[in-house]
Structure formats: C-alpha cells, structure tokens
Design an enzyme around this catalytic site. Structure first.
Site, PDB file in Angstrom:
ATOM      1  CE  LYS A 101      38.655  25.707 -13.867  1.00 43.05           C
ATOM      2  NZ  LYS A 101      39.771  26.051 -14.747  1.00 43.05           N
ATOM      3  NE  ARG A 116      41.183  26.311  -9.414  1.00 37.54           N
ATOM      4  CZ  ARG A 116      41.801  25.588 -10.352  1.00 37.54           C
ATOM      5  NH1 ARG A 116      43.056  25.883 -10.685  1.00 37.54           N
ATOM      6  NH2 ARG A 116      41.202  24.587 -10.957  1.00 37.54           N
ATOM      7  CD  GLU A 148      45.315  31.979 -17.259  1.00 33.13           C
ATOM      8  OE1 GLU A 148      45.328  30.738 -17.241  1.00 33.13           O
ATOM      9  OE2 GLU A 148      44.699  32.659 -16.427  1.00 33.13           O
TER      10      GLU A 148
END
Ligand SMILES: *Cc1c(COP(=O)(O)O)cnc(C)c1O
Length: 341
Positions: free
Chosen positions: A184, A82, A220
């Site tokens: 992220k 990720r 989210e």
C-alpha cells in the site's frame, strides 16, 4: 462522552479535522514513545525523502459503533502486518505491530466524540501512514521517518442503496510484474490518477486493471479487489502477486466458506471468462462490496446477469453477513473485532 454536533447522514468521503492524532518519530535507529497531539500540520525538510522520492505508505480502516454501543474496529492486526510488508519493501523502519494496534486504539479513544452512532451508516475512517522525513538528495532511503495516524468521520458509502457501477478495461497498468502492486504505497496511487480522471471523463466509474505481463488476466481496480460469483454460486477472486491483499476480500472469502457454505476459489481469472460469471463486485474497506453491473472492454459490453439495479443475490448475502459481523448482530470469528471502548 458527548458526540460532536455533526449531521452524520449528510457526511461524504472527505477530510474533516478531528481533535487528536498520533505522531511518532524514528531517529538514530529507534521509534520514540509517540504522542497524541492537537497539531494537524506536518513540518519537514524541503528535501525530505517523501517529497523527493515518494518514500511513503499508508493504511485505511474504520472505527464504528456496534448495535450494543461499543466502539470497535475490524481486524486492525491485519492492517499492522500489511503496513510492515509495505515498510519492508520500501526500506522504511517497521513500527512494531502491537504498538501499531495500540496507537490506533488510543487515537480512536481520543476522538470518540467523532465516532458516528450505530445505525447512521457513517464511520470514523482511520488513516495510519509513514513517510521519510529527513533530507535525501542522493537516491537512498531516508534516515528519519514519521508515523502518524489521523481520523476523519465519513458518511455512508452508499446513499440510498448500492447501485451497480460501470467499469472499463484499462489500457494503462497499475503495477509492474515483481513491482510494488502488492503493497500500500502512495506511489501506486499517484500513477493511477491520470487514468481514473480519464475514466470518469469518459463516463466510467472505475478501471479494471489487467495483469501487466500478459494483459489477459483480471487484477483489480485502483483501490479495490474483485470478487466474482459463478452461475453455480462459487465465489472466485483473482490471484496474482501484483494485487494488494485486501482485508475485506480475505474476510469475505472466509465468510463465503464458513458462514454461507459456498465453494471459494482464489485463482487466476482470465478476462475472457468474465462474461461467464453471474455477479461481480469490488471489495475494500470503504464500501465493503460495490456491485459491478457492466464491464466495458473497448466498446464490447459485458453485462452481468445481476443487472444495473441491485446487488446480485450472493454478493448481497456476503455483504449482509460481513456487515452483520462488523456491527455485532452476527457472531464474529475469534479475533476479528477489536473493542476500543
Ligand atoms: C487498500 C486497497 C484495497 C482494499 O483493501 P482493504 O484492506 O479491503 O481495505 C484494494 N486494492 C488496493 C490497490 C488498495 O490500496
């Protein structure tokens, strides 16, 4: 190895400096060997890319002690991959994934005295991160980067049981369509701080963000993915290209299907259908699952049938199974547990 004299059960979620951290520098197109160092400070140019144009990304995972006394971490290869995606989107150099996992192992080993004992509920939080370190004034990627990993012991997420939380439907968006919601990046958090402070001031624990294009679908919260359970026990998670792909959520879907024999769906979830679900939870590394008891949409309350006292039954089963896999009391799927020592 002698553990540090820390009251593990009294720990909160804050930064406590530990002995060693990993540092590697990228210069002239290559990463150096990297070192474990005592130096907990970062010295960079006043004009560093991260300071001017927020060129930074991070990861978060945990190391903990299993029932049989090993120090392990959970699926670090997925964090490595990720972070690769984050770096590529932000024009940052990728730190090779195998070296990334090895650096996590090395830094946890070097701080083994800070890994809380089994049963304490506490863990060693691991924070890998990267930033543009060289001077950048015209808008472009930096030429030099630093990749670091520090660790800090953190307390049990739920002290005295997991109490369901109340969240509100947000008027602010966290991500743009085709933006950076799926990586992220620190910048995704900087822009959400105003909104989380505002939510807390108004008595809500979290913000439910909607899809930025139509504002009709559930995305989210600021730092966790949603998981819903239907009245006939199907586990549903929202699908969108602007959601951060939570490793906890992906693991829970696997556990639902392969361990609990439940039906699972990853699909678009409309805000209008949330009232029909039986259970709702937030998934992320920090809490695994935080139960949601109430969702407030501009004064309209949606009360989950599971109530405000405890986790819903399916959420609880998912939580117990995944934490059992992590702690070694339930057999893990191949490759999920990385033994450090
Ligand atoms: C880190 C993060 C999550 C949770 O991901 P995990 O891999 O489960 O820890 C969810 N949403 C956002 C926005 C995040 O940054």
């Amino acid at each position: 190895m002698e553990k540090k004299n820390i009251d593990w059960s009294a720990l909160g979620f804050g930064y406590i400096q530990t002995d060693k951290r990993f540092v590697s520098n990228y210069k002239n197109g290559a990463w150096d060997e990297g070192v474990l160092t005592d130096d907990a400070t970062v010295v960079i140019s006043e004009c560093a890319g991260v300071l001017q144009y927020s060129q930074s990304c991070f990861e978060g995972l945990k190391a903990y002690t299993t029932q049989d006394g090993h120090i392990v971490c959970f699926r670090p290869d997925l964090n490595a991959s990720r972070m690769k995606d984050s770096c590529e989107r932000l024009e940052m150099p990728v730190f090779p994934e195998d070296r990334w996992v090895q650096a996590v192992v090395d830094v946890v080993k070097a701080n083994a005295a800070y890994v809380p004992p089994y049963g304490s509920g506490a863990t060693l939080y691991i924070r890998p991160y990267m930033f543009g370190s060289s001077a950048v004034i015209g808008v472009k990627p930096a030429e030099e980067y630093q990749f670091r990993i520090f660790t800090t012991p953190v307390g049990p997420y739920f002290k005295g049981g997991a109490k369901p939380i109340t969240i509100r439907v947000s008027d602010v968006d966290r991500a743009a369509p085709r933006g950076t919601g799926h990586i992220k990046a620190g910048l995704n958090y900087a822009m959400s701080l105003y909104n989380i402070v505002d939510a807390h001031n108004k008595g809500f624990d979290e913000n439910m963000y909607l899809d930025p294009a139509t504002r009709t679908k559930v995305e989210e919260t600021g730092g966790a993915n949603f998981l819903f359970v239907t009245k006939d026990n199907t586990v549903v998670t929202p699908k969108s290209s602007s959601i951060l792909p939570s490793i906890t959520r992906r693991s829970l879907l696997y556990v639902a299907k392969e361990y609990l024999g439940l039906k699972t769906e990853e699909r678009e979830v409309y805000l209008d259908e949330v009232r029909d679900f039986a259970e709702c939870g937030l998934c992320g590394t920090a809490a695994v699952i935080s139960p949601v008891g109430k969702i407030v949409d501009h004064g309209k309350e949606i009360c989950m049938p599971s109530g405000m006292n405890e986790m819903g039954p399916v959420t609880k089963k998912l939580y117990d199974t995944l934490t059992g896999i992590q702690m070694g009391s339930i057999e893990a799927p191949e490759g999920w547990i990385k033994v450090i020592e």
